[in-house]
Enzyme design. Sequence first.
Site, mmCIF file in Angstrom:
data_model
loop_
_atom_site.group_PDB
_atom_site.id
_atom_site.type_symbol
_atom_site.label_atom_id
_atom_site.label_comp_id
_atom_site.label_asym_id
_atom_site.label_seq_id
_atom_site.Cartn_x
_atom_site.Cartn_y
_atom_site.Cartn_z
ATOM 1 N N CYS A 44 26.091 -21.440 -75.583
ATOM 2 C CA CYS A 44 25.207 -20.492 -76.279
ATOM 3 C C CYS A 44 24.278 -19.735 -75.353
ATOM 4 C CB CYS A 44 24.399 -21.234 -77.344
ATOM 5 S SG CYS A 44 25.375 -21.818 -78.744
ATOM 6 N N GLY B 296 14.534 -28.666 -63.807
ATOM 7 C CA GLY B 296 15.758 -29.333 -63.391
ATOM 8 C C GLY B 296 16.803 -28.343 -62.924
#
Length: 455
Positions: free
Chosen positions: A280, A273
């Site tokens: 993070c 995707g």
Amino acid sequence: MSTRPSRPRITVIGTGYLGATHAAAMAELGFTVTGLDVNPEKTEALAAGRAPMYEPGLEELLRRHVAGLEGSSGRLTFTTSYAEAAEAGDVHFVCVNTPQRAGEYACDMSYVDAAIDSLAPHLTRPALVVGKSTVPVGSAARLARRLAELAPAGEEVALAWNPEFLREGFAVEDTLHPDRIVIGVAAGAAGELAERLLREVYATPVAEGSPFLVTDLPTAELVKTAANAFLSTKISFINAMAEICEAAGGDVLRLAEALGYDDRIGRKFLRAGIGFGGGCLPKDIRAFMARAGELGAAEALSFLREIDSINMRRRGHMVELTRETVGGSLIGKRIAVLGAAFKPDSDDVRDSPALNIAGQIHLQGAAVTVYDPQAMENARALFPTLRYAPSAAEAVNGAHAVLHLTEWREFRELDPAALGEFVSERNVLDGRNTLDPTAWRKADWRYRALGRPTA
């Protein structure tokens, strides 16, 4: 180091995403907990049972345990005073943010350093300070020396490292039922006592079967960054395969399915995707690279530069695909973006691929309207020049293309035929490869996705 009561009292320094969840979960496990934050507005909201961000199940835990709320256990309180926190706790968890340093890859340790420097002078009796923030390897040893210098109790204040492995959207579950508990301790009697205390803190999940791993301090610090580096690598690998599939006419979803049957590889994180984002993974792999360079081991992590590059390239590719879909120019086009959070079940828009893509398309002349089930307020604060709609139907009104960029369940359950009545042109670009192409094409939409055939 002196012995302590068998049931330690807990403080949590920093009540953002990690800290608020940890504090509420520790209260749920039966501990008396004090949460500290230097932001009085945040502590006031938490004291009223309101979470500082959207996280499924968190507000229910807060209302169950915050002192003063009707029917609560009263085990959870909040303060802005380090003196109060030091007096209220035996085990102090440091859960403050470690963002990317401005203009650099390296980690900004200023919040952690400030927390240690503010807490230490008030530690007048034996205590255990436990770092949970993600930090460069070697930080714990430095912070332990700092504690010994500043704490009146001196060597009776120990430090341990207990990295967090929370998934946004599942943070409560991951805290109460972790897939592993890692603690790093120093050698000697202080480390042995730290281990005993943390076994007490995590006795319930350990009894339920959560593995409890004890390491030295550097290894504990490395676990989180190594885990994030591996996950980033796996995500960028399948996105690189999507690029190959597009060039060769293959289907990356079927490729990932076939790879996933190999138990050495597994299916998780093989969804091609627009790539990863959030607070993070991107900043952690960059900080890991920076720290490796400081240690003289830069070549060991040089591959992470390409991982980062592949990830960022996916965003640009979605912009190009959108331009191609609407006829070669974005100027004057109306584009609907479904999703603003970097992942579903969260309102976190930090380094969100969805918003980054929306912003790029807007800068290239399109009128972009965004809808997200939870992240609208945060998105508007970060990108005030974009348009925002209160529903998917209103977001797509008059659109020449609809971009699906955050895989909320709500978007998977949309009725393509009904939605088609609102748009100018039935073009949908699935940036997460989670919509059903058959259903959308049956409703006369032109469905396109990264790494998949156009028909």
